[in-house]
Motif scaffolding. Structure first.
Motif, PDB file in Angstrom:
ATOM      1  N   THR A  88       5.523  28.529 -41.770  1.00 31.09           N
ATOM      2  CA  THR A  88       5.345  29.842 -41.131  1.00 31.09           C
ATOM      3  C   THR A  88       6.558  30.189 -40.284  1.00 31.09           C
ATOM      4  N   ARG A  89       7.091  29.206 -39.551  1.00 31.03           N
ATOM      5  CA  ARG A  89       8.270  29.453 -38.716  1.00 31.03           C
ATOM      6  C   ARG A  89       9.447  29.916 -39.579  1.00 31.03           C
ATOM      7  N   ASP A  90       9.640  29.258 -40.725  1.00 29.29           N
ATOM      8  CA  ASP A  90      10.736  29.627 -41.619  1.00 29.29           C
ATOM      9  C   ASP A  90      10.554  31.047 -42.136  1.00 29.29           C
TER      10      ASP A  90
ATOM     11  N   GLY B 157       4.217  39.110 -42.726  1.00 24.15           N
ATOM     12  CA  GLY B 157       2.807  38.990 -43.071  1.00 24.15           C
ATOM     13  C   GLY B 157       2.037  38.077 -42.146  1.00 24.15           C
ATOM     14  N   VAL B 158       2.444  38.076 -40.884  1.00 21.66           N
ATOM     15  CA  VAL B 158       1.762  37.253 -39.884  1.00 21.66           C
ATOM     16  C   VAL B 158       1.410  38.130 -38.682  1.00 21.66           C
ATOM     17  N   SER B 159       0.647  37.575 -37.765  1.00 22.65           N
ATOM     18  CA  SER B 159       0.258  38.325 -36.574  1.00 22.65           C
ATOM     19  C   SER B 159       1.409  38.405 -35.581  1.00 22.65           C
TER      20      SER B 159
ATOM     21  N   SER C 252      12.385  36.695 -41.856  1.00 25.10           N
ATOM     22  CA  SER C 252      12.148  38.127 -41.645  1.00 25.10           C
ATOM     23  C   SER C 252      13.031  38.657 -40.521  1.00 25.10           C
ATOM     24  N   ILE C 253      13.178  37.864 -39.463  1.00 22.92           N
ATOM     25  CA  ILE C 253      14.049  38.265 -38.351  1.00 22.92           C
ATOM     26  C   ILE C 253      15.476  38.469 -38.855  1.00 22.92           C
TER      27      ILE C 253
ATOM     28  N   VAL D  17       6.789  31.849 -32.449  1.00 24.69           N
ATOM     29  CA  VAL D  17       8.066  31.436 -33.034  1.00 24.69           C
ATOM     30  C   VAL D  17       9.206  31.729 -32.063  1.00 24.69           C
ATOM     31  N   LEU D  18       9.183  32.935 -31.472  1.00 19.13           N
ATOM     32  CA  LEU D  18      10.225  33.314 -30.516  1.00 19.13           C
ATOM     33  C   LEU D  18      10.212  32.404 -29.295  1.00 19.13           C
TER      34      LEU D  18
END
Length: 359
Positions: free
Chosen positions: A40-42, A20-22, A47-48, A29-30
Motif C-alpha cells: 500500500t505504501r508503494d 484508490g485508498v482512504s 501516486s504522489i 504514509v506521509l
C-alpha cells in the motif's frame, strides 16, 4: 497550464483517489506510520510521484514539520456563546499540544475572506470556524472555505456545510425549538412571541422549529409575534416596548386587562432576559401570566430573578468535539464528517411545565 501550476493544484484528496485508498491511509504514509503495508505504501508513493504532489501545510500537520498551530475564526468574541466556544476549543487544542491563532472576522463575507487569507499565510495546520454564520445561506458564498479545505482540514462549530475536508459539529436546534414550542402550546399558550436576530444556519433551524410546532398544533403564525432585533440590550428593550404597546392598543377595546402575549421564546438568552425585565416592570406575573424561555444556557440565565428557563445546546461539548475531530484528521485517523449534539431544556423559574420536556 504550466507543469508547476498543475502540481500546485494537486492535493491529498487527489492522491487518495489516484491510489484508490482512504485519505487516512495517505496520511499514514506521509507520516511514515508502520500501520501501512509495504504494498500500500508503494502504491501511495507511486501516486504522489505520478501526480507531482508536494506535501503542503495539511501534510505537515500530519507530522512532517508541523507548526502545530490551528487557526480559529469567530465573528464576535464578545458574544457570550461564541466566547465560551472559543475558550473550550483553545483549551482542548492546548491539551493536545496545539496552539491557536484567533481572528474576529465580523459578519461581512468580504471580511471573513480577508481573515481567512491572513490565517492561511501563517501556515496553520487546520481551521476551526466558531458559529453558524459561516454556513452562509447562499451556497456559493461558502466556496472560499471549500477552497481552503483542499489544503487544510476545516471544522465548523454549530453549522452544517458540505465539502471535502470540511467537518461539522452542531446542535439539534430544530428539534429543540420544535419540542419547546410544542410544550408551550400543550400548556395552553397561543400568543407566543419569538425573538431572534440571526439569519445564520442555527438561526434558520430554530425559527423553522418554532414554525413547524405552531403548524403541527394548527396555530397560525402571526408575523407580529416574530420580532427580529439586534442583540444590544437597550435596542431590545426599546423594540419590545413599542411592539407590546402596539399589540396592547389593538386588543384594548375587547379586553383592556389582558396581556398581549402569554409566552416568550428568545433565540438567545439575552432576548429572554430583556423580556423578563420588561414583564416585571409592567407587573406581569412570571410564569403564571407569561412563560419565558431563552437559548444557550449562558451565565445570563442564572443572573435573573427568577432564574431563566433555557435550552442548553452544549456549547462546551461542541467546542471540545470540534478540536478532537480536527486532531483526529491531522493524525490520519478515521472520523465522522458530521456530528449532531442533542439539546436539553433546563427548567428554572420562568416556566412551570409538568414533568420533563424531552428534546
Amino acid at each position: 497550464m504550466g507543469i508547476n501550476e498543475k502540481h500546485s493544484q494537486v492535493n491529498i484528496y487527489d492522491v487518495s483517489e489516484h491510489a484508490g485508498v482512504s485519505i487516512a491511509t495517505v496520511s499514514r504514509v506521509l507520516n511514515q506510520s508502520d500501520k501501512v503495508t509495504a504494498k500500500t505504501r508503494d502504491k501511495v508513493l507511486a501516486s504522489i510521484k505520478a501526480l507531482g504532489y508536494q506535501p503542503n501545510v495539511f501534510a505537515r500537520g500530519l507530522g512532517l514539520g508541523s507548526m502545530k498551530t490551528i487557526g480559529i475564526m469567530v465573528t464576535d468574541a464578545s458574544d457570550t456563546f461564541l466566547a465560551k466556544c472559543v475558550y473550550h476549543t483553545e483549551q482542548e487544542l492546548k491539551r493536545h499540544g496545539y496552539s491557536a491563532i484567533l481572528t474576529c472576522t465580523g459578519e461581512e463575507l468580504s471580511s471573513k475572506k480577508r481573515s481567512l487569507k491572513r490565517l492561511m499565510s501563517k501556515q496553520i495546520d487546520g481551521l476551526i470556524l466558531i458559529g453558524s454564520s459561516y454556513a452562509e445561506e447562499k451556497v456559493s458564498d461558502q466556496d472560499y472555505l471549500r477552497k481552503a479545505a483542499r489544503s487544510i482540514p476545516v471544522v465548523l462549530i454549530n453549522g452544517r456545510m458540505d465539502g471535502k475536508g470540511i467537518y461539522c459539529i452542531y446542535s439539534n436546534d430544530f428539534e429543540a425549538m420544535f419540542q419547546t414550542t410544542s410544550a408551550l402550546l400543550a400548556a395552553g399558550r397561543r400568543r407566543i412571541l419569538y425573538l431572534y436576530w440571526a439569519d445564520s444556519y442555527s438561526g434558520r433551524q430554530k425559527l423553522a422549529g418554532y414554525r413547524a410546532a405552531m403548524g403541527a398544533a394548527g396555530v397560525r403564525v402571526n408575523g407580529r409575534y416574530l420580532i427580529r432585533i439586534s442583540k444590544e440590550l437597550a435596542a431590545i428593550d426599546s423594540c419590545l416596548r413599542n411592539q407590546i404597546a402596539s399589540m396592547s392598543d389593538e386588543q384594548s377595546d375587547s379586553n383592556p386587562h389582558s396581556c398581549p402575549v402569554d409566552a416568550v421564546i428568545g433565540a438567545e438568552d439575552i432576548f429572554a432576559v430583556a423580556a423578563l425585565k420588561l414583564a416585571q416592570e409592567y407587573g406581569v406575573a412570571i410564569p403564571d401570566q407569561v412563560q419565558i424561555i431563552g437559548y444557550n444556557n449562558s451565565i445570563l440565565s442564572q443572573c435573573t430573578m427568577p432564574e431563566l428557563t433555557t435550552i442548553d445546546n452544549h456549547c462546551a461539548d461542541m467546542a471540545k468535539g470540534a478540536a478532537s475531530i480536527l486532531i483526529q484528521v491531522l493524525e490520519g485517523q478515521q472520523t465522522t464528517q458530521e456530528t449532531m449534539v442533542p439539546c436539553r431544556l433546563v427548567q428554572r423559574g420562568t416556566t412551570h411545565f409538568a414533568g420533563d420536556i424531552g428534546i
